[in-house]
Motif scaffolding. Structure first.
Motif, PDB file in Angstrom:
ATOM      1  N   VAL A 287      30.813 -23.823  -7.206  1.00 16.36           N
ATOM      2  CA  VAL A 287      29.669 -23.500  -7.953  1.00 16.36           C
ATOM      3  C   VAL A 287      29.301 -22.229  -8.067  1.00 16.36           C
ATOM      4  N   PRO A 288      28.856 -21.790  -9.186  1.00 19.40           N
ATOM      5  CA  PRO A 288      28.530 -20.337  -9.467  1.00 19.40           C
ATOM      6  C   PRO A 288      27.141 -19.972  -8.536  1.00 19.40           C
ATOM      7  N   ILE A 289      26.833 -18.900  -8.100  1.00 23.93           N
ATOM      8  CA  ILE A 289      25.830 -18.281  -7.593  1.00 23.93           C
ATOM      9  C   ILE A 289      25.001 -17.491  -8.588  1.00 23.93           C
ATOM     10  N   ARG A 290      23.709 -17.919  -8.515  1.00 22.16           N
ATOM     11  CA  ARG A 290      22.881 -17.076  -9.612  1.00 22.16           C
ATOM     12  C   ARG A 290      21.464 -16.842  -8.840  1.00 22.16           C
ATOM     13  N   ARG A 291      20.737 -15.681  -9.060  1.00 19.84           N
ATOM     14  CA  ARG A 291      19.575 -15.462  -8.503  1.00 19.84           C
ATOM     15  C   ARG A 291      18.539 -16.271  -9.372  1.00 19.84           C
ATOM     16  N   VAL A 292      17.764 -16.548  -8.619  1.00 12.77           N
ATOM     17  CA  VAL A 292      16.532 -17.527  -9.437  1.00 12.77           C
ATOM     18  C   VAL A 292      15.697 -16.656 -10.342  1.00 12.77           C
ATOM     19  N   ASP A 293      15.732 -15.441 -10.163  1.00 11.85           N
ATOM     20  CA  ASP A 293      14.846 -14.433 -11.140  1.00 11.85           C
ATOM     21  C   ASP A 293      15.986 -13.913 -12.410  1.00 11.85           C
TER      22      ASP A 293
ATOM     23  N   GLN B 148      18.702 -11.976 -12.402  1.00 13.05           N
ATOM     24  CA  GLN B 148      19.159 -10.798 -12.142  1.00 13.05           C
ATOM     25  C   GLN B 148      20.287 -10.757 -11.831  1.00 13.05           C
ATOM     26  N   PRO B 149      21.443  -9.633 -11.874  1.00 15.69           N
ATOM     27  CA  PRO B 149      22.597  -9.706 -11.380  1.00 15.69           C
ATOM     28  C   PRO B 149      22.708  -9.895  -9.971  1.00 15.69           C
ATOM     29  N   LEU B 150      23.809 -10.346  -9.502  1.00 11.39           N
ATOM     30  CA  LEU B 150      23.857 -10.495  -8.108  1.00 11.39           C
ATOM     31  C   LEU B 150      24.481  -9.161  -7.484  1.00 11.39           C
ATOM     32  N   PRO B 151      23.899  -8.858  -6.094  1.00 11.41           N
ATOM     33  CA  PRO B 151      24.457  -7.655  -5.671  1.00 11.41           C
ATOM     34  C   PRO B 151      25.986  -7.407  -5.477  1.00 11.41           C
ATOM     35  N   PRO B 152      26.363  -6.414  -5.482  1.00 11.04           N
ATOM     36  CA  PRO B 152      27.981  -6.393  -5.123  1.00 11.04           C
ATOM     37  C   PRO B 152      28.511  -7.200  -3.794  1.00 11.04           C
ATOM     38  N   ASN B 153      27.598  -7.126  -3.021  1.00  7.86           N
ATOM     39  CA  ASN B 153      28.002  -7.867  -1.779  1.00  7.86           C
ATOM     40  C   ASN B 153      27.801  -9.279  -1.540  1.00  7.86           C
ATOM     41  N   VAL B 154      27.669  -9.912  -2.848  1.00  7.01           N
ATOM     42  CA  VAL B 154      27.165 -11.387  -2.598  1.00  7.01           C
ATOM     43  C   VAL B 154      28.200 -12.227  -3.749  1.00  7.01           C
ATOM     44  N   PRO B 155      28.967 -12.844  -3.157  1.00 12.78           N
ATOM     45  CA  PRO B 155      30.173 -13.888  -3.897  1.00 12.78           C
ATOM     46  C   PRO B 155      29.554 -14.475  -5.149  1.00 12.78           C
ATOM     47  N   SER B 156      30.525 -14.447  -6.298  1.00 15.11           N
ATOM     48  CA  SER B 156      29.878 -15.215  -7.495  1.00 15.11           C
ATOM     49  C   SER B 156      29.960 -16.660  -7.378  1.00 15.11           C
ATOM     50  N   HIS B 157      30.923 -17.177  -6.647  1.00 13.96           N
ATOM     51  CA  HIS B 157      30.991 -18.230  -6.507  1.00 13.96           C
ATOM     52  C   HIS B 157      31.017 -18.963  -4.919  1.00 13.96           C
TER      53      HIS B 157
END
Length: 130
Positions: free
Chosen positions: A77-83, A85-94
């Motif tokens: 599953v993709p990880i998305r911020r509730v607001d 905004q783009p994810l920070p570089p240290n957060v995985p995309s999935h």
């Protein structure tokens, strides 16, 4: 420890074990508690979530393709911020969701009950020394 198919809480959610299986699970739990007590240890937090049941067999003999055929492919599953905004570089995309290997309570057999494992000794203590 060999992999478990799940805990009794997950298996019994809104379901009942067959009577013979429930009795066998209770007996196996009593034996496990007796063994722990014979070693001078008290579990301290026994509940249905800390009682696991071993899988029918080990997973060691399965290839990746056989495992996926038997238990399914992992859900990604993709990880998305509730607001938004783009994810920070240290957060995985999935994220890979946990795979449930268990079965429902009504499908348990006496062989399953023989595979009971008492787990989660985070609250355990030794009354003789503590």
């Amino acid at each position: 420890m060999t992999p478990a198919q799940g805990n009794l809480r997950e298996a019994s959610f809104r379901r009942l074990f067959p009577v013979q299986v429930a009795r066998a699970l209770a007996a196996q739990l009593a034996i496990a508690v007796s063994l722990v007590h014979s070693q001078g240890i008290v579990h301290g937090d026994i509940h249905s979530g800390s009682i696991l049941v071993k899988l029918d067999s080990t997973l060691d003999h399965l290839s990746v393709d056989q495992f996926r055929e038997e238990y399914g492919k992992p859900e990604i599953v993709p990880i998305r911020r509730v607001d938004g905004q783009p994810l920070p570089p240290n957060v995985p995309s999935h994220a890979v969701m946990p795979l449930y290997l268990g079965k429902k309570a009504q499908d348990f057999t006496l062989d399953d009950a023989r595979g009971l494992v008492l787990s989660d000794f985070g609250e355990a203590f030794a009354p003789g020394t503590e």
